[in-house]
Design an enzyme around this catalytic site. Structure first.
Site, PDB file in Angstrom:
ATOM      1  CG  HIS A  19     129.207  19.006  33.013  1.00  0.00           C
ATOM      2  ND1 HIS A  19     129.694  17.933  33.728  1.00  0.00           N
ATOM      3  CD2 HIS A  19     129.578  20.109  33.703  1.00  0.00           C
ATOM      4  CE1 HIS A  19     130.344  18.375  34.783  1.00  0.00           C
ATOM      5  NE2 HIS A  19     130.291  19.694  34.798  1.00  0.00           N
ATOM      6  CG  ASP A  56     140.387  17.242  35.672  1.00  0.00           C
ATOM      7  OD1 ASP A  56     140.589  18.463  35.807  1.00  0.00           O
ATOM      8  OD2 ASP A  56     139.438  16.654  36.218  1.00  0.00           O
ATOM      9  NE  ARG A 116     141.443  23.749  39.629  1.00  0.00           N
ATOM     10  CZ  ARG A 116     140.288  23.408  39.046  1.00  0.00           C
ATOM     11  NH1 ARG A 116     140.228  22.324  38.292  1.00  0.00           N
ATOM     12  NH2 ARG A 116     139.225  24.140  39.196  1.00  0.00           N
ATOM     13  CB  SER A 154     138.719  20.946  35.325  1.00  0.00           C
ATOM     14  OG  SER A 154     138.213  19.871  36.049  1.00  0.00           O
ATOM     15  CE  LYS A 167     136.571  16.524  34.620  1.00  0.00           C
ATOM     16  NZ  LYS A 167     136.415  16.755  36.043  1.00  0.00           N
TER      17      LYS A 167
END
Ligand code: URA
Length: 426
Positions: free
Chosen positions: A85, A164, A171, A186, A190
């Protein structure tokens, strides 16, 4: 389940207390069910923004985010699973090369990705510039493709950590995006829900990154590594520089084209260096003793890329779309390029049409910027510095106005700066 009072949960956190596991489980569940008002969750997010979450609270908070939806079960595949990621950078097309490369080394790479927002592009937007390519797959298709080809890059379905989506939207409108525990939970909820066994996090730091400061990036990296490890995912983070755009191309089809160059053994050195740096950590995490460079150089990674595109309906031989409007931005004078600013190039690409301001907005497949010079290059007046691509004159004008601020020309020689900054985690 014990029912708590939302006001008590908020005031406990506001006054510096620690939330119990039960309180966290209740408030996230009740928020999902619509029993906690948006203004109450907003207040709680703001107390977390200021007071943080201790590690035990963050572990439970993340666990509850995962539990708000499904967790894919990828055990039972014949290959070990490992994913990457990135916190998002300008010109960051590494996933397109890295995922098939690591699959070519023998791992299975479940890249469940998102779309771009703001000045950083999304992997799905890039791949959708390939005619026919399909981002949405069922869980069975994901598993089958991981087994047969070893890689899938597709949309993360709405079933993964659904809370999320609600929290992120809140947010966004309450000034609480930039909180390390909220960012870490967050991202990690995932990735953990996606079912990967190992994970490499590319945490970008610098002018074009969402985190500009090295120390904050290090804290975010360590927080995410701890969360992954606590949830049974072998996790390592690599801090990487995002002061300048990665590679030359910034924009969806332009980046696909540059990725194919790298897969064919050409392409910019920095894209290759970062891809190989991350690939080496990924294979190490799953105990594969192959140097990924061999699989890039012998064409195996490109073969896997072609299979991956075909499996999802795309034509790897299709000519990529090209923008109807082009223009060069040239050097106003002689000089040495002191810097090419990633943030400004990212914003220019976005204004040219490559990015979106709201998640419902469409993106152009063809718009973007090609950076023709890098830091340290000597240029002469009139030499092209950037190539601008857009679908119409209006977008071209918007990009032109921005790109002028992307390059700093001076007289001094410029040294090279490292791209791979620091590893966090074993
Ligand atoms: N990306 C995410 O998925 N969540 C954040 O909070 C920030 C970046």
């Amino acid at each position: 389940m014990t029912v708590f009072s939302a006001v008590d949960v908020i005031t406990t956190k506001r006054d510096g207390g620690t939330l119990s596991d039960g309180a966290i489980e209740w408030i996230l569940g009740a928020y999902m069910r619509g029993e906690v008002a948006e203004e109450q969750m907003s207040a709680l997010l703001m107390t977390i923004f200021f007071n943080g979450l201790v590690p035990a609270e963050l572990r439970t908070w993340t666990g509850q985010m995962i539990a708000s939806g499904e967790r894919l079960d990828l055990r039972g595949l014949s290959r070990p699973t490992v994913d990457k990621h990135s916190t998002g950078g300008v010109g960051d097309k590494v996933s397109l090369i890295l995922a098939p490369l690591v699959a070519a080394c023998g791992a299975a790479v479940p890249q469940l990705s998102g779309r771009g927002l703001g000045h950083t592009g999304g992997t799905l937007d890039k791949l959708e510039s390939i005619p026919g390519w399909r981002a949405t797959l069922t869980n069975d298709e994901i598993r089958d493709q991981l087994e047969s080809i070893g890689v899938v890059v597709c949309a993360a379905g709405p079933g993964l950590a659904p809370v999320d989506r609600k929290l992120y939207a809140l947010r966004d409108v309450t000034g609480t995006v930039e909180s390390i525990p909220l960012i870490a939970s967050s991202i990690m909820s995932k990735k953990i829900a996606e079912g990967t066994g190992a994970l490499v996090l590319d945490v970008k730091v610098g002018r074009g990154a969402f985190i500009k400061d090295h120390e904050r990036a290090r804290v975010l990296a360590a927080t995410m590594v701890a969360l992954g490890t606590d949830h049974g995912v072998a996790t390592v983070a690599q801090l990487t520089s995002m002061d300048a755009p990665l590679g030359r191309a910034v924009g969806n089809a332009l980046e696909v084209s540059e990725s194919i160059d790298v897969l064919k053994g050409r392409g910019p050195d920095d894209v290759r260096e970062l891809t190989l740096g991350l690939a080496r950590i990924m294979v190490e995490l799953v105990g594969i003793g192959i140097d990924p460079e061999t699989k890039l150089d012998d064409g195996s990674a490109y073969d896997v890329y072609r299979q991956m595109i075909q499996a999802q309906g795309g034509d790897p031989d299709a000519v990529l779309p090209l923008a109807p409007r082009h223009e060069m931005f040239v050097a106003p004078r002689d000089g040495i390029v002191q810097s090419v600013d990633a943030l400004t190039v990212g914003i220019a690409a976005w204004r040219l049409g490559a990015g979106r301001a709201r998640k419902e907005d469409p993106v152009s497949a063809t718009a973007g910027v090609v950076c023709l010079v890098r830091e340290g290059d000597e240029v002469t007046a009139g030499q092209p510095l950037f190539e601008l691509h857009a679908d119409d004159d209006d977008h071209l004008a918007r990009g032109r106005d921005t790109i002028a601020g992307a390059v700093d020309l001076g007289e001094g020689r410029v040294g090279t700066r490292p791209l791979l900054l620091e590893r966090v985690g074993k």
